[in-house]
Motif scaffolding. Structure first.
Motif, PDB file in Angstrom:
ATOM      1  N   ALA A 189      -4.955  -5.925   2.689  1.00  0.00           N
ATOM      2  CA  ALA A 189      -4.922  -6.409   1.302  1.00  0.00           C
ATOM      3  C   ALA A 189      -4.369  -7.830   1.247  1.00  0.00           C
ATOM      4  O   ALA A 189      -4.893  -8.695   0.523  1.00  0.00           O
ATOM      5  N   ASP A 239       0.854  -1.195   0.000  1.00  0.00           N
ATOM      6  CA  ASP A 239       0.000   0.000   0.000  1.00  0.00           C
ATOM      7  C   ASP A 239       0.883   1.235   0.000  1.00  0.00           C
ATOM      8  O   ASP A 239       1.949   1.249   0.624  1.00  0.00           O
ATOM      9  N   ASP A 252      -3.427  -1.024   5.963  1.00  0.00           N
ATOM     10  CA  ASP A 252      -3.992  -1.234   4.628  1.00  0.00           C
ATOM     11  C   ASP A 252      -3.243  -2.321   3.859  1.00  0.00           C
ATOM     12  O   ASP A 252      -3.853  -3.139   3.157  1.00  0.00           O
ATOM     13  N   ALA A 253      -1.915  -2.336   3.967  1.00  0.00           N
ATOM     14  CA  ALA A 253      -1.141  -3.382   3.286  1.00  0.00           C
ATOM     15  C   ALA A 253      -1.471  -4.755   3.867  1.00  0.00           C
ATOM     16  O   ALA A 253      -1.622  -5.743   3.137  1.00  0.00           O
ATOM     17  N   THR A 299      -2.515  -6.028  -3.846  1.00  0.00           N
ATOM     18  CA  THR A 299      -2.884  -4.631  -3.631  1.00  0.00           C
ATOM     19  C   THR A 299      -4.400  -4.519  -3.608  1.00  0.00           C
ATOM     20  O   THR A 299      -5.116  -5.479  -3.909  1.00  0.00           O
ATOM     21  N   TRP A 300      -4.873  -3.329  -3.254  1.00  0.00           N
ATOM     22  CA  TRP A 300      -6.311  -3.047  -3.323  1.00  0.00           C
ATOM     23  C   TRP A 300      -6.481  -1.880  -4.282  1.00  0.00           C
ATOM     24  O   TRP A 300      -6.193  -0.750  -3.951  1.00  0.00           O
ATOM     25  N   ASP A 330      -1.919   2.251  -7.172  1.00  0.00           N
ATOM     26  CA  ASP A 330      -0.629   2.153  -6.483  1.00  0.00           C
ATOM     27  C   ASP A 330       0.541   1.888  -7.427  1.00  0.00           C
ATOM     28  O   ASP A 330       1.569   2.582  -7.363  1.00  0.00           O
TER      29      ASP A 330
END
Length: 256
Positions: free
Chosen positions: A181, A11, A177-178, A67-68, A74
């Motif tokens: 994901a 992220d 966040d990372a 990833t998202w 990203d």
């Protein structure tokens, strides 16, 4: 028993003192890389940050970077910022018109990408959930929404004021966040692995944002200043001048 492919969540967080969604003007503040049992953060001057991230990805066991929405945000953002600084990295992108991008694409780009980084493949976990869970349950497929739905803890901040976060809060947010994901990809791995990007073949060069950003700034310079508001008297108003009143006419005055 076959060992499962390692999954690494990734992220980025960008500078929101400007348009944080535009790689032509916003720098990357931090990148989080999450593996099973370890969350790593890359911060500092942007060229060094990107070089250190690239070296780390080159050194670890080949796996899948999860990833998202990384196919549309990203990873092309990272590629553009690395090119701007002249930092050579092992990230490879191929534009894939089959990937639907809702709303506007990343400035300077025409859509989303299939990606690989050194010996790592890429999985955009957002598109896995968007393809089945979202329509079936009629829920938002934002990272936080899906995480809360399955009972994972989330870290919330004001997305428009990332630049106001202190280092501890910024790192906690990016790491969360990372990690989300990665965990969400791992939870769906039996089906998610089929959505891993195929190896990019027709590589796209990084976008040169110089001309576009220069045109934006020139257009901003041509905008005329706002017209000042009309001056308004703030003192007491003068008393209105009274006109002499006429006596009402007698309706019977002319009667004979």
């Amino acid at each position: 028993m076959t060992r499962r492919t390692p999954v690494y969540g990734l992220d980025i967080e960008t500078d929101t003192t400007v348009d944080g969604l535009d790689p032509g003007v916003a720098r990357i503040l931090t990148v989080a890389l999450s593996s099973d049992g370890l969350d790593e953060l890359f911060t500092g001057p942007e060229p060094e940050l990107l070089a250190e991230l690239d070296a780390r990805l080159a050194s670890i066991e080949p796996g899948v970077i999860a990833t998202w929405n990384g196919a549309a945000f990203d990873l092309p953002f990272i590629a553009d910022r690395a090119a701007l600084h002249g930092v050579t990295i092992g990230l490879r992108l191929e534009l894939d018109p089959r990937i639907v991008v809702r709303g506007r694409a990343l400035p300077g780009h025409r859509g989303a990408y299939r990606c690989a980084w050194h010996r790592h493949a890429h999985l955009d976990a957002y598109r896995v959930y968007k393809g089945d869970v979202g329509p079936a349950l009629r829920i938002s497929c934002g990272l936080k929404s899906i995480a809360r739905f399955v009972g994972l803890p989330v870290v919330e901040v004001d997305r428009e004021r990332i630049h106001d976060l202190d280092q501890e809060a910024l790192h906690a947010y990016a790491s969360s966040d990372a990690r989300l994901a990665r965990v969400l990809a791992e939870r769906r791995w039996a089906s998610a692995r089929r959505a891993v990007d195929s190896h990019p073949v027709e590589l796209c060069p990084p976008v040169d944002h110089g001309r576009r950003v220069a045109a934006m700034r020139a257009a901003a310079d041509r905008v005329p200043p706002a017209t000042p508001a009309h001056q308004v008297q703030v003192g007491p108003r003068p008393a209105p001048t009274e006109s002499p009143r006429r006596a009402p006419r007698d309706p019977f005055a002319d009667a004979g």
